[in-house]
Design an enzyme around this catalytic site. Structure first.
Site, PDB file in Angstrom:
ATOM      1  N   HIS A  92       0.836  -1.201   0.000  1.00  0.00           N
ATOM      2  CA  HIS A  92       0.000   0.000   0.000  1.00  0.00           C
ATOM      3  C   HIS A  92       0.877   1.260   0.000  1.00  0.00           C
ATOM      4  CE1 HIS A  92      -3.018   2.971   1.029  1.00  0.00           C
ATOM      5  NE2 HIS A  92      -2.410   3.229   2.179  1.00  0.00           N
ATOM      6  N   GLU A 148       0.561   5.768  12.690  1.00  0.00           N
ATOM      7  CA  GLU A 148      -0.728   5.295  13.146  1.00  0.00           C
ATOM      8  C   GLU A 148      -0.773   3.776  13.305  1.00  0.00           C
ATOM      9  OE1 GLU A 148      -4.016   7.309  11.572  1.00  0.00           O
ATOM     10  OE2 GLU A 148      -5.437   5.716  12.051  1.00  0.00           O
ATOM     11  N   ASP A 149      -0.042   3.063  12.457  1.00  0.00           N
ATOM     12  CA  ASP A 149      -0.216   1.609  12.413  1.00  0.00           C
ATOM     13  C   ASP A 149       0.946   0.793  12.965  1.00  0.00           C
ATOM     14  OD1 ASP A 149      -2.647   1.942  11.295  1.00  0.00           O
ATOM     15  OD2 ASP A 149      -1.986   1.704   9.224  1.00  0.00           O
ATOM     16  N   ASP A 164      -3.472   8.230  -1.424  1.00  0.00           N
ATOM     17  CA  ASP A 164      -3.931   7.218  -0.482  1.00  0.00           C
ATOM     18  C   ASP A 164      -5.350   6.779  -0.849  1.00  0.00           C
ATOM     19  OD1 ASP A 164      -3.803   5.696   1.954  1.00  0.00           O
ATOM     20  OD2 ASP A 164      -4.968   7.261   2.966  1.00  0.00           O
TER      21      ASP A 164
HETATM   22 MN    MN Z   1      -2.883   4.715   3.780  1.00  0.00          MN
END
Ligand code: MN
Length: 475
Positions: free
Chosen positions: A50, A78-79, A140
Site C-alpha cells: 500500500h 498510526e499503524d 492514499d
Molecule cells: Mn494509507
C-alpha cells in the site's frame, strides 16, 4: 505486486531527481518496510504494498522527493510501533510534519457527522499549511479505492460517495485533472452502477459512430495547419470521461444531442500565438456556433485551466468541438500543483493557485454548526464555478447561479448589508439575477442602511451569504 525498483523507474521517467534525493526515498522505503513488517492489509497483501503504491501514484504525478518519501511513511505512526519523533529524527522536520498532517486526519473510519466535519476542517488547515498533505491523501484514497473490494458493501458506498463529493472536487479545484479523473473513474461505478453502465454505452456507441469521421477531419485540419508552418505537437480525439458526461447530461435533461464535446479534437501546439492562428484556421474552414467560443487562455478557469474551445459546423454539417492549447497548458491541467517544479521555482504562482484554500480556512471559522459547514463545502466550495469581475477588474470566483447578493457578501459583510441595487455589465438588474461567467458586477450601496433584507435568504446561492445574512438579521 510492485517493488522498490518500480518506484525508482517511474520517478526517473517523470523527472530528473538528484542522487541524494533518491537516496532519501530509498531510506524512507527501508524504514517503512521494516516498520510495517508482518502487517497485512484487509486484502491480504503485505502492508508495504500500500505504502509503495501510494508513492508510485505520487511519482506519476511528478511530485517532489519530499512528498514521495512522506507517501512511503504516511501510515507508519498510526499503524506501527514507530512514532512521529522517530521519523523526525531520521528524516527531519519537513517530511515528518507532512506525515503528521496525514496522521492527524486519521483513517477512513466514519464516526458520525461531528467527527467527520471536524476532520475536514483539520484537513483544510493542513492543506493551507502545506498543500502536499492533500496530495498524499488523494494518492492514499486512489489506492484505497483500487483495493476497495475487500471491504463490506456499505463501507464501499460511503468511501466512494465521499470521493465524489469531497476529494475529486478538491483535485479539480487544485487543477490536478489526472487525479480527479482517476478518482471519479474508480468511485462513479460504485456509487451509481446503473448510471455508469448507461453512460459507458453512450460513449462507446458515439466513438464507434464518429471514429472514421474524426479521422477525416484530423487529416484536413493537420494539412491546413502545416501549410502555415505551424508545428503540431499532438492532434487527437479527447473523449469525455463517464462521470463528467453524466453530470453534464443531468443539466441537459439527459438529452445527448445537446452535448457537443463528448468527443472533442484537441490540438497541441508550441506557443500561444500558434493557438490563435490555429483558431483562425478552424474558423476560416468552418463556421463557428455563436456563444461557443471560449478563450480560457485570455481568461483561465478558476482552477487555472487554459485552452481555447470552439464549436463549429464541420464537414457534412456535423458539429465538432476543437480545443487548442500549448504543451505547457496541457501538462498544467494534468498535474497542476502536484508537480515538483512548484516547490522551488514557482512559489508565487503556487500561492495564487492556493488562495482559495486560505480563504476557506478563514470562512470555516465563521460557520460553527457542522451540518451547515458540510452544506457550505458542497454548495460554496465544490460546485461548478464561474468568475466575475469587480468594476476595478478584480476577479471573484463564485459557484454557478450566484446572485449579486452572493457577490456582495463574498467580498464583505458590510458591502452586503448596505446593498440596495446592483448592476451587471452596466445595466441595473434584480438582486436575484443569476451571474454569468465574465460579468462585471457593481454593487450600489446606501451608506445609512445597516441590515440585509430577510427576503434575500430565499434566493441566495452560497451558504456563506446565507450564514452572514442570518447573523446580521439576528444581531
Ligand atoms: Mn494509507
Amino acid at each position: 505486486m510492485a517493488n522498490f525498483n518500480d518506484l525508482i523507474n517511474i520517478i526517473k521517467i517523470n523527472q530528473q531527481m538528484k542522487d541524494e534525493d533518491l537516496f532519501i526515498i530509498g531510506e524512507a522505503y527501508k524504514f517503512a518496510e521494516n516498520a510495517h513488517r508482518a502487517q497485512k492489509r484487509i486484502s491480504g497483501e503485505d502492508y508495504i504494498q500500500h505504502s509503495l503504491k501510494v508513492a508510485i501514484i505520487l511519482a506519476k504525478m511528478k511530485s517532489d522527493f519530499i512528498t514521495i518519501a512522506a507517501g512511503l511513511l504516511h501510515d507508519v505512526p498510526e499503524d506501527t510501533n514507530f512514532t512521529l519523533q522517530d521519523i523526525e529524527k531520521v528524516f527531519g522536520k519537513e517530511i515528518s510534519s507532512l506525515v503528521e498532517g496525514i496522521t492527524k486526519l486519521g483513517k477512513i473510519k466514519y464516526r458520525g457527522i461531528v467527527r467527520y466535519a471536524e476532520n475536514l476542517r483539520k484537513m483544510f488547515i493542513a492543506m493551507a499549511a502545506d498543500i502536499r498533505t492533500i496530495l498524499i491523501k488523494l494518492a492514499d484514497r486512489i489506492h484505497n479505492l483500487k483495493t476497495i473490494n475487500a471491504l463490506p458493501h456499505y463501507k464501499q458506498q460511503r468511501i466512494a460517495l465521499e470521493t465524489l463529493e469531497i476529494y475529486s472536487p478538491i483535485a479539480n479545484r487544485l487543477g490536478i485533472g489526472k487525479m480527479r479523473d482517476v478518482l471519479e473513474n474508480l468511485a462513479f461505478p460504485i456509487v451509481y452502477p446503473q448510471e455508469y453502465e448507461w453512460v459507458k454505452t453512450i460513449i462507446s456507441e458515439k466513438i464507434l459512430a464518429k471514429e472514421k469521421y474524426l479521422k477525416e477531419i484530423q487529416v484536413i485540419i493537420k494539412e491546413k495547419i502545416q501549410n502555415e508552418n505551424i508545428k503540431i505537437i499532438n492532434c487527437a480525439g479527447r473523449i469525455k470521461k463517464p462521470y463528467s458526461l453524466w453530470k453534464k447530461l443531468q443539466k441537459y435533461n439527459n438529452d445527448i444531442s445537446k452535448i457537443y464535446d463528448l468527443i472533442a479534437l484537441r490540438i497541441i501546439v508550441e506557443n500561444i500565438s500558434d493557438c490563435y492562428i490555429v483558431l483562425g484556421i478552424i474558423h476560416n474552414l468552418w463556421k463557428p456556433l455563436s456563444d461557443r467560443i471560449k478563450d480560457y487562455i485570455a481568461k483561465p478557469k478558476p482552477n487555472h485551466y487554459q485552452s481555447i474551445h470552439t464549436t463549429v459546423f464541420c464537414e457534412k454539417g456535423e458539429i465538432v468541438e476543437f480545443q487548442i492549447q500549448t504543451l505547457e497548458m496541457f501538462k498544467e491541467s494534468e498535474y497542476g500543483v502536484a508537480a515538483h517544479w512548484y516547490y522551488k521555482e514557482k512559489e508565487n504562482i503556487l500561492d495564487k493557485k492556493l488562495s482559495w484554500v486560505k480563504e476557506l480556512v478563514k470562512w470555516q471559522k465563521e460557520i460553527e454548526d457542522n451540518t451547515q459547514y458540510l452544506k457550505f463545502l458542497k454548495s460554496d466550495i465544490f460546485q461548478n464555478r464561474i468568475f466575475v469581475f469587480t468594476p476595478k477588474g478584480d476577479v471573484i470566483d463564485l459557484p454557478e447561479d450566484s446572485t449579486p447578493i452572493d457577490f456582495a457578501f463574498h467580498i464583505h459583510t458590510d458591502l452586503g448589508n448596505k446593498c440596495v441595487r446592483a448592476k451587471i455589465n452596466d445595466r441595473i438588474v434584480n438582486l436575484d439575477a443569476k451571474l454569468k461567467n465574465g460579468d462585471v458586477v457593481e454593487i450600489i450601496i446606501d451608506k445609512n442602511r445597516k441590515k440585509p433584507s430577510p427576503d434575500w435568504l430565499k434566493f441566495v446561492k452560497t451558504n456563506l451569504a446565507y450564514q452572514r445574512i442570518k447573523k446580521e438579521i439576528n444581531k
